[in-house]
Write an enzyme that holds these catalytic residues in place. Structure first.
Site, PDB file in Angstrom:
ATOM      1  N   CYS A   1      20.437  44.374  40.734  1.00  0.00           N
ATOM      2  CA  CYS A   1      20.394  43.686  42.021  1.00  0.00           C
ATOM      3  C   CYS A   1      21.460  44.236  42.974  1.00  0.00           C
ATOM      4  O   CYS A   1      21.327  45.345  43.468  1.00  0.00           O
ATOM      5  CB  CYS A   1      20.516  42.174  41.821  1.00  0.00           C
TER       6      CYS A   1
ATOM      7  N   GLU B   1      18.650  40.028  32.854  1.00  0.00           N
ATOM      8  CA  GLU B   1      19.443  39.204  31.948  1.00  0.00           C
ATOM      9  C   GLU B   1      18.920  37.783  31.808  1.00  0.00           C
ATOM     10  O   GLU B   1      19.269  37.081  30.849  1.00  0.00           O
ATOM     11  CB  GLU B   1      20.915  39.178  32.397  1.00  0.00           C
TER      12      GLU B   1
ATOM     13  N   HIS C   1      16.580  40.817  37.978  1.00  0.00           N
ATOM     14  CA  HIS C   1      17.589  40.417  36.992  1.00  0.00           C
ATOM     15  C   HIS C   1      16.995  40.440  35.578  1.00  0.00           C
ATOM     16  O   HIS C   1      16.281  39.513  35.192  1.00  0.00           O
ATOM     17  CB  HIS C   1      18.116  39.017  37.310  1.00  0.00           C
TER      18      HIS C   1
END
Length: 519
Positions: free
Chosen positions: A85, A177, A175
């Site tokens: 990002c 994660e 993202h």
């Protein structure tokens, strides 16, 4: 002195709310990782000598004059880099690409098209496929820096994933994660394993061996005292330290009379019997209950319990005498949260809920063997050390104990009523095979009474609220969707078996807007 794993990943934090998740995903791939604010990244780089670098997201914009920047030493290192990002945008901004402020960004679930091959996609994604990811950006990359090529795109991000194969620099606008990117963990695993070339051999067995050597070096022939809270963190820390230095460790368990059913007995039995660890068990329940009389404000209860715990613990430490070190179960999230991403003091500095303030008062050095670990890793280490699963797998429990599950004034009578109701509830959850699917479950004794009918007679007794939530880190939580039959069974048992309760309700509030605990 901390022994640094030879294979590690440095995660540079630009202020994202989910940076911790990057570290967790990397560790799940068997690779050690640490987070450093961008202001401290250069020092962390020199100390760690990592094999790869990951750049986090951020609420900032690279277009701001004072926006966070990637330290030049990282860009010049020649190491593999993954930008996430803001990390992608900062790479392009600093390497000669272009970033534009978006009139309309992408937020939430999105789908990307795989347009080319990439090392991150090996064995995972193929050209022509479409995959779900999680976006959260306003700005976007509109021109790539020299040497980069696009490999995936989305409706709002033409360069959703980019690659510079020669320099081993990769970046993505989404993202990976977060759980809302289903294959995100595998993308990160591909980066650390295949791009960085790491074997993924960081295990709890290796951590245990390394940490024991560290503790022996730090403590030498000194004495250590450890304040047991009855929770997982302090217990695992104590067992690990005892394995390192044996009789040089003494544990002090201050029983404030606000533990769950049978927990104090379990702690004493586990440490004295199973592990043969020197343990001082102080029954201070009368002192705590006396001090809580007439106290109904939640913060006042917490402060009294915390201060009294410190007083009792300090008295016992003086009786033991000669201790040079104080052991604490500090975890990695506590360490991260004590420093803001800008490098200054955080507004949410955390201290251990039981022994906060003791190091200053007692002039002791700290032994914190778990400070590199996340909660789930502490549980893994506990199993590695031989702690029974019923202990290491227990739900989180607050330092003030049942006191904050009894809104209003706390008394021994109310604590006993709640203890029994809580035990019934947890027993039914275990019997249903649901315990491990729930982050936290507990009963609350409300400061109201209601009219009931039992055995053709009128009752006027307490209301018990039941709470159960699912979560990954406790930061957010959703209610556990018990079926009506289960809740009815629990309510019936509590009303029948616990004198003083005639009504049971279930708390359907998520976090936010509520908190997990009631106080």
């Amino acid at each position: 002195m901390t022994v640094q794993p030879s294979d590690s990943i440095l995660i540079v934090d630009f202020g994202s709310q989910v940076t911790q998740l990057i570290a967790r995903r990397v560790r799940e791939a068997g690779v050690y990782s640490e987070i450093a604010p961008f202001t401290m990244a250069e020092a962390a780089f020199e100390r760690m000598q990592p094999k790869g670098i990951i750049l986090s997201g951020s609420p900032a914009s690279v277009l701001d004059a004072n926006g966070p920047r990637i330290p030049q030493v990282l860009l010049d290192s020649g190491l593999p880099i993954l930008g996430i990002c803001y990390g992608q945008q900062s790479l392009m901004h600093q390497l000669g690409g272009e970033v534009t402020g978006g009139d309309a960004g992408e937020f939430g679930r999105a789908f990307i098209d795989i347009n080319d091959t990439c090392a991150l996609f090996n064995g995972l994604w193929s050209i022509g496929e479409k995959h779900q990811v999680w976006m959260s950006h306003g700005d976007k990359v509109t021109s790539l820096a020299p040497g980069f090529r696009p490999v995936a795109s989305s409706a709002g991000a033409p360069f959703a994933v980019i690659a510079n194969d020669e320099k081993r620099i990769y970046a993505m606008q989404f993202h990976p994660e977060v759980v809302h990117t289903p294959d995100g963990g595998k993308l990160l695993k591909n980066f650390v394993r295949h791009v960085c070339g790491l074997t993924g051999d960081w295990t709890m067995a290796e951590f245990r061996k390394t940490k024991i050597a560290e503790i022996r070096e730090q403590v030498g022939s000194g004495k250590v005292i450890c304040g047991l809270s009855g929770g997982v963190d302090s217990a695992v820390a104590a067992v690990l330290i005892h394995e390192a230095i044996g009789e040089q460790l003494t544990c002090v368990y201050v029983d404030h009379g606000l533990m769950r059913m049978g927990e104090s007995e379990q702690v004493v039995s586990l440490f004295r019997g199973h592990f043969n660890i020197p343990l001082v068990h102080v029954d201070a329940s009368t002192l705590f209950m006396k001090g809580l009389e007439g106290v109904s404000d939640p913060e006042a209860k917490r402060k009294f319990i915390g201060k009294t715990f410190i007083d009792v613990f300090e008295d016992e430490a003086k009786k033991i005498g000669g201790a040079d070190f104080l052991a604490q179960g500090t975890l990695y999230p506590d360490v991260i949260e004590s420093v803001s991403f800008t490098g200054g003091p955080s507004v949410t500095i955390k201290s251990h809920h039981n022994v906060g303030g003791l190091p200053e008062r007692m002039n002791m050095k700290l032994v914190e063997p778990l400070r590199e670990l996340f909660k789930d890793e502490v549980r893994d280490l506990g199993r590695e050390l031989g702690l029974p699963d019923i202990f290491v797998g227990r739900h989180p429990f607050p330092g003030p104990g049942l006191a904050i599950r009894i809104p209003g004034e706390v008394s021994r009578e109310r604590a006993d009523i709640l203890r029994k109701a809580d035990a019934v509830y947890l027993e039914e959850i275990r019997n249903a095979g649901l315990y491990d699917a729930i982050w936290q479950a507990f009963a609350v004794l409300l400061p109201v009474k209601t009219v009931g009918v039992m055995g053709d007679g009128r009752t006027y007794d307490h209301v018990c609220a039941l709470r159960a939530v699912t979560s990954t880190d406790g930061m957010t939580a959703d209610i556990y969707p018990f079926d009506a039959a289960f809740l009815s069974r629990v309510a019936t048992r509590i009303i029948n078996e616990v004198k003083g309760i005639n009504r049971v309700v279930y708390d359907y509030t998520s976090k936010p807007p509520g908190t997990i605990e009631w106080e």
